[in-house]
Design a protein around this motif. Structure first.
Motif, PDB file in Angstrom:
ATOM      1  N   LEU A  88      34.681   4.926  57.341  1.00  0.00           N
ATOM      2  CA  LEU A  88      36.455   3.774  57.166  1.00  0.00           C
ATOM      3  C   LEU A  88      36.305   2.318  56.472  1.00  0.00           C
ATOM      4  N   LEU A  89      34.417   1.998  56.741  1.00  0.00           N
ATOM      5  CA  LEU A  89      34.219   0.653  56.598  1.00  0.00           C
ATOM      6  C   LEU A  89      33.386   0.837  55.065  1.00  0.00           C
ATOM      7  N   ARG A  90      33.173   1.984  54.220  1.00  0.00           N
ATOM      8  CA  ARG A  90      33.073   1.338  52.947  1.00  0.00           C
ATOM      9  C   ARG A  90      34.234   1.894  52.065  1.00  0.00           C
ATOM     10  N   ARG A  91      35.554   1.778  52.424  1.00  0.00           N
ATOM     11  CA  ARG A  91      36.560   1.456  51.634  1.00  0.00           C
ATOM     12  C   ARG A  91      36.957   0.279  51.685  1.00  0.00           C
ATOM     13  N   ASP A  92      37.836   0.402  50.158  1.00  0.00           N
ATOM     14  CA  ASP A  92      38.004  -1.126  49.822  1.00  0.00           C
ATOM     15  C   ASP A  92      38.666  -2.059  50.412  1.00  0.00           C
ATOM     16  N   LEU A  93      40.301  -2.025  50.818  1.00  0.00           N
ATOM     17  CA  LEU A  93      41.519  -2.709  51.598  1.00  0.00           C
ATOM     18  C   LEU A  93      41.433  -1.950  52.750  1.00  0.00           C
ATOM     19  N   THR A  94      41.528  -2.999  53.835  1.00  0.00           N
ATOM     20  CA  THR A  94      41.379  -2.707  55.412  1.00  0.00           C
ATOM     21  C   THR A  94      43.408  -1.741  55.093  1.00  0.00           C
ATOM     22  N   ILE A  95      44.491  -2.094  54.160  1.00  0.00           N
ATOM     23  CA  ILE A  95      45.213  -0.971  54.412  1.00  0.00           C
ATOM     24  C   ILE A  95      44.959   0.193  53.985  1.00  0.00           C
ATOM     25  N   ASN A  96      43.615   0.475  53.301  1.00  0.00           N
ATOM     26  CA  ASN A  96      43.386   2.102  53.129  1.00  0.00           C
ATOM     27  C   ASN A  96      41.910   2.379  54.329  1.00  0.00           C
ATOM     28  N   ALA A  97      42.154   1.611  55.391  1.00  0.00           N
ATOM     29  CA  ALA A  97      40.853   1.821  56.054  1.00  0.00           C
ATOM     30  C   ALA A  97      42.091   2.460  57.013  1.00  0.00           C
ATOM     31  N   LEU A 133      34.808  -1.995  40.530  1.00  0.00           N
ATOM     32  CA  LEU A 133      35.809  -0.990  39.966  1.00  0.00           C
ATOM     33  C   LEU A 133      37.216  -1.445  41.149  1.00  0.00           C
ATOM     34  N   ARG A 134      36.711  -2.327  41.980  1.00  0.00           N
ATOM     35  CA  ARG A 134      37.643  -2.006  43.275  1.00  0.00           C
ATOM     36  C   ARG A 134      38.329  -3.279  42.624  1.00  0.00           C
ATOM     37  N   VAL A 135      38.142  -3.993  41.687  1.00  0.00           N
ATOM     38  CA  VAL A 135      38.032  -5.132  41.341  1.00  0.00           C
ATOM     39  C   VAL A 135      40.160  -5.023  41.229  1.00  0.00           C
ATOM     40  N   LEU A 136      40.305  -3.693  40.036  1.00  0.00           N
ATOM     41  CA  LEU A 136      41.577  -2.870  39.582  1.00  0.00           C
ATOM     42  C   LEU A 136      41.900  -2.376  40.092  1.00  0.00           C
ATOM     43  N   ARG A 137      41.671  -1.894  41.376  1.00  0.00           N
ATOM     44  CA  ARG A 137      42.205  -0.909  42.402  1.00  0.00           C
ATOM     45  C   ARG A 137      43.327  -2.381  43.172  1.00  0.00           C
ATOM     46  N   VAL A 138      42.844  -3.174  43.134  1.00  0.00           N
ATOM     47  CA  VAL A 138      43.104  -4.253  44.346  1.00  0.00           C
ATOM     48  C   VAL A 138      44.386  -4.465  43.143  1.00  0.00           C
ATOM     49  N   ALA A 139      44.040  -4.987  42.116  1.00  0.00           N
ATOM     50  CA  ALA A 139      45.000  -5.156  41.326  1.00  0.00           C
ATOM     51  C   ALA A 139      46.660  -4.340  40.951  1.00  0.00           C
ATOM     52  N   ARG A 140      46.658  -2.769  41.012  1.00  0.00           N
ATOM     53  CA  ARG A 140      46.976  -1.840  41.573  1.00  0.00           C
ATOM     54  C   ARG A 140      48.187  -1.661  42.338  1.00  0.00           C
ATOM     55  N   PHE A 141      47.056  -2.017  43.567  1.00  0.00           N
ATOM     56  CA  PHE A 141      48.272  -1.503  44.666  1.00  0.00           C
ATOM     57  C   PHE A 141      48.772  -2.967  44.579  1.00  0.00           C
ATOM     58  N   TYR A 142      47.866  -4.411  44.327  1.00  0.00           N
ATOM     59  CA  TYR A 142      49.111  -5.623  43.849  1.00  0.00           C
ATOM     60  C   TYR A 142      50.380  -4.992  43.606  1.00  0.00           C
ATOM     61  N   ALA A 143      50.259  -4.581  42.136  1.00  0.00           N
ATOM     62  CA  ALA A 143      51.447  -3.693  41.320  1.00  0.00           C
ATOM     63  C   ALA A 143      52.013  -2.889  41.903  1.00  0.00           C
ATOM     64  N   ARG A 144      51.554  -2.449  42.393  1.00  0.00           N
ATOM     65  CA  ARG A 144      52.477  -1.238  43.299  1.00  0.00           C
ATOM     66  C   ARG A 144      53.606  -1.648  44.790  1.00  0.00           C
ATOM     67  N   TYR A 145      53.169  -2.695  45.901  1.00  0.00           N
ATOM     68  CA  TYR A 145      53.665  -3.520  46.693  1.00  0.00           C
ATOM     69  C   TYR A 145      53.825  -4.797  47.144  1.00  0.00           C
ATOM     70  N   ALA A 146      54.239  -5.659  45.709  1.00  0.00           N
ATOM     71  CA  ALA A 146      54.391  -6.708  44.987  1.00  0.00           C
ATOM     72  C   ALA A 146      55.451  -7.239  46.079  1.00  0.00           C
ATOM     73  N   HIS A 147      56.477  -5.985  45.433  1.00  0.00           N
ATOM     74  CA  HIS A 147      57.748  -5.669  45.346  1.00  0.00           C
ATOM     75  C   HIS A 147      58.417  -6.183  46.386  1.00  0.00           C
ATOM     76  N   LEU A 148      57.126  -5.431  47.746  1.00  0.00           N
ATOM     77  CA  LEU A 148      57.559  -5.950  48.948  1.00  0.00           C
ATOM     78  C   LEU A 148      57.170  -6.598  49.802  1.00  0.00           C
ATOM     79  N   GLY A 149      56.658  -7.544  49.162  1.00  0.00           N
ATOM     80  CA  GLY A 149      56.069  -9.316  49.595  1.00  0.00           C
ATOM     81  C   GLY A 149      54.643  -9.458  49.592  1.00  0.00           C
ATOM     82  N   PHE A 150      54.428  -8.495  49.253  1.00  0.00           N
ATOM     83  CA  PHE A 150      52.669  -7.970  49.234  1.00  0.00           C
ATOM     84  C   PHE A 150      51.879  -9.362  49.070  1.00  0.00           C
ATOM     85  N   SER A 151      51.431  -9.982  49.625  1.00  0.00           N
ATOM     86  CA  SER A 151      49.900 -11.173  48.399  1.00  0.00           C
ATOM     87  C   SER A 151      48.433 -10.819  48.345  1.00  0.00           C
ATOM     88  N   VAL A 152      47.730 -11.556  47.823  1.00  0.00           N
ATOM     89  CA  VAL A 152      46.003 -10.735  48.627  1.00  0.00           C
ATOM     90  C   VAL A 152      45.348 -12.273  48.741  1.00  0.00           C
TER      91      VAL A 152
END
Length: 410
Positions: A88-97, A133-152
């Motif tokens: 789990l430690l090698r994963r990008d975001l805490t919500i994915n770990a 690549l994680r820069v793009l992945r974080v931005a993609r997850f932001y696009a996925r959840y921004a409407h729910l009120g998520f921030s980075v």
């Protein structure tokens, strides 16, 4: 040997968000044991297996160590002694770990569930900075959840900024893959805004990044800034259509404004033509699919003409229909009209505006398409004569439709 549900299925179930795939991590097993249990190995860089019945992916727990540049520069270690927490430690975001055991209990060593509760996208560890690549992945997850009120998280944005020098190591295919996924999300504009804010857009799509800070005429664009307008248009396109080609087309429709000389601001005469080589350049570099590129070029070149639909001469309308190949690809007109509707609504105060040009041009197009060559053939015409006769008949049909519309107008 134990297996745990991981990744998106755990994350989205906690969010109450729909998901379609389930991924698993297996702790304490060897590849040989997996094969003996009937799993099919598919992984090349590290052991990944398909379940014999469900075909769901099961990956052996692994660690990754940075050994080179870019997102491929890693040494992978997968063995029975790798713990779940190490995986789990090698994963990008805490919500994915976050992992879930078969009994439903969560294993959450990095506070992912708490970050879901507080709607924060946060990196797991400083190892985040080892993979651009994680820069793009974080931005993609932001696009996925921004409407729910998520921030980075601020510290995550800082790491993203520090990775800008390594973004050029990403292959065009990976950049486009992440971008296409982001464009398909509910709030795709969030992806590009975050990339711009962290300097990634300037590195990967400088043609698009150049739009920020470029003013437009306030009477037509109360939002003023071209970059802001572009993302507003993308937001409107996402409401109007799920199609990737439509969303990409509106994203790049105003690239020509980024090369207008500052002394000419806020006017951008001819931007529909200066944008064409920029779109071709961007599409070639990122290896954008042909359908996305082709629609983007048509929307860029003709959106101004479509906006002036009621002012067009019948001959100009016919040239437009010829240019978009209406006769063989009638569906193109609808796509272009959706893009132009989004372009109108992507302006401050115009979000609910009607776009009568769409209905107007559709009526003219239907009239022109109702013409066929049968009667010309019956007259004994062939070859070029049929082609010229068709054009005359189509032009007359457009003229008639325009006259009827004018008569019917209040």
């Amino acid at each position: 040997m134990q297996r745990y549900l991981v990744g998106g299925a755990v994350r989205d179930s906690l969010l109450g968000y729909p998901f379609h795939e389930r991924d698993w991590v297996v702790v304490g097993a060897t590849p040989q044991q997996m094969l003996e249990l009937g799993y099919q190995q598919v992984g090349k860089d590290f052991p990944v297996f398909l379940h014999p019945q469900t075909k769901e992916e099961h990956a052996l727990a692994r660690t990754e160590r940075k050994s080179g540049k870019g997102y491929t520069g890693f040494t992978v270690y997968a063995a029975p002694d790798v713990t779940l927490e190490q995986d789990l430690l090698r994963r990008d975001l805490t919500i994915n770990a976050i992992a879930q055991a078969d009994d439903g209990s969560l294993v959450d060593p990095f506070g992912g569930a708490d970050d879901i509760k507080h709607k924060i996208l946060r990196h797991v560890s400083d190892a985040f900075a080892e993979d651009p690549l994680r820069v793009l992945r974080v931005a993609r997850f932001y696009a996925r959840y921004a409407h729910l009120g998520f921030s980075v998280a601020t510290e995550t944005q800082t790491l993203m900024q520090q990775l800008s020098s390594e973004l050029t190591t990403l292959t065009p295919e990976r950049v486009w893959q992440e971008t296409a996924k982001a464009l398909s999300e509910q709030t795709p504009q969030a992806y590009f805004q975050l990339l711009y804010d962290t300097g990634a857009l300037q590195a990967l799509m400088p043609e698009l990044a150049a739009l920020w800070g470029v003013p437009q005429p306030p009477q037509w664009h109360p939002e003023i800034d071209t970059g802001v307008h572009t993302l507003m248009v993308l937001q409107q396109a996402a409401v109007l259509s799920p199609r990737l080609d439509i969303r990409f087309a509106v994203l790049v429709h105003d690239l020509g404004k980024g090369v207008t000389k500052p002394e000419l601001w806020p006017a951008h005469h001819g931007h529909e033509h200066t944008g064409l080589p920029l779109i071709k350049q961007l599409c070639e570099r990122l290896r954008v699919p042909n359908d996305c590129r082709d629609l983007a070029l048509l929307v860029c070149e003709y959106h101004q003409l479509v906006h002036r639909a009621r002012e067009l001469k019948s001959s100009t309308a016919l040239k437009l229909f010829d240019a978009i190949d209406l006769w063989r690809k009638p569906e193109r007109l609808e796509a272009i009209l959706l893009c132009c509707t989004a372009d109108l609504r992507g302006r401050t105060g115009f979000e609910q505006a009607e776009y009568p040009q769409a209905a107007y041009l559709t009526i003219l197009a239907d009239a022109a398409r109702s013409v066929n060559a049968k009667h010309l053939i019956a007259q004994g015409l062939t070859g070029e004569a049929i082609k010229q006769g068709l054009q005359r008949a189509r032009l007359n049909a457009i003229k008639t439709a325009k006259a009827q519309l004018k008569t019917a107008a209040p």
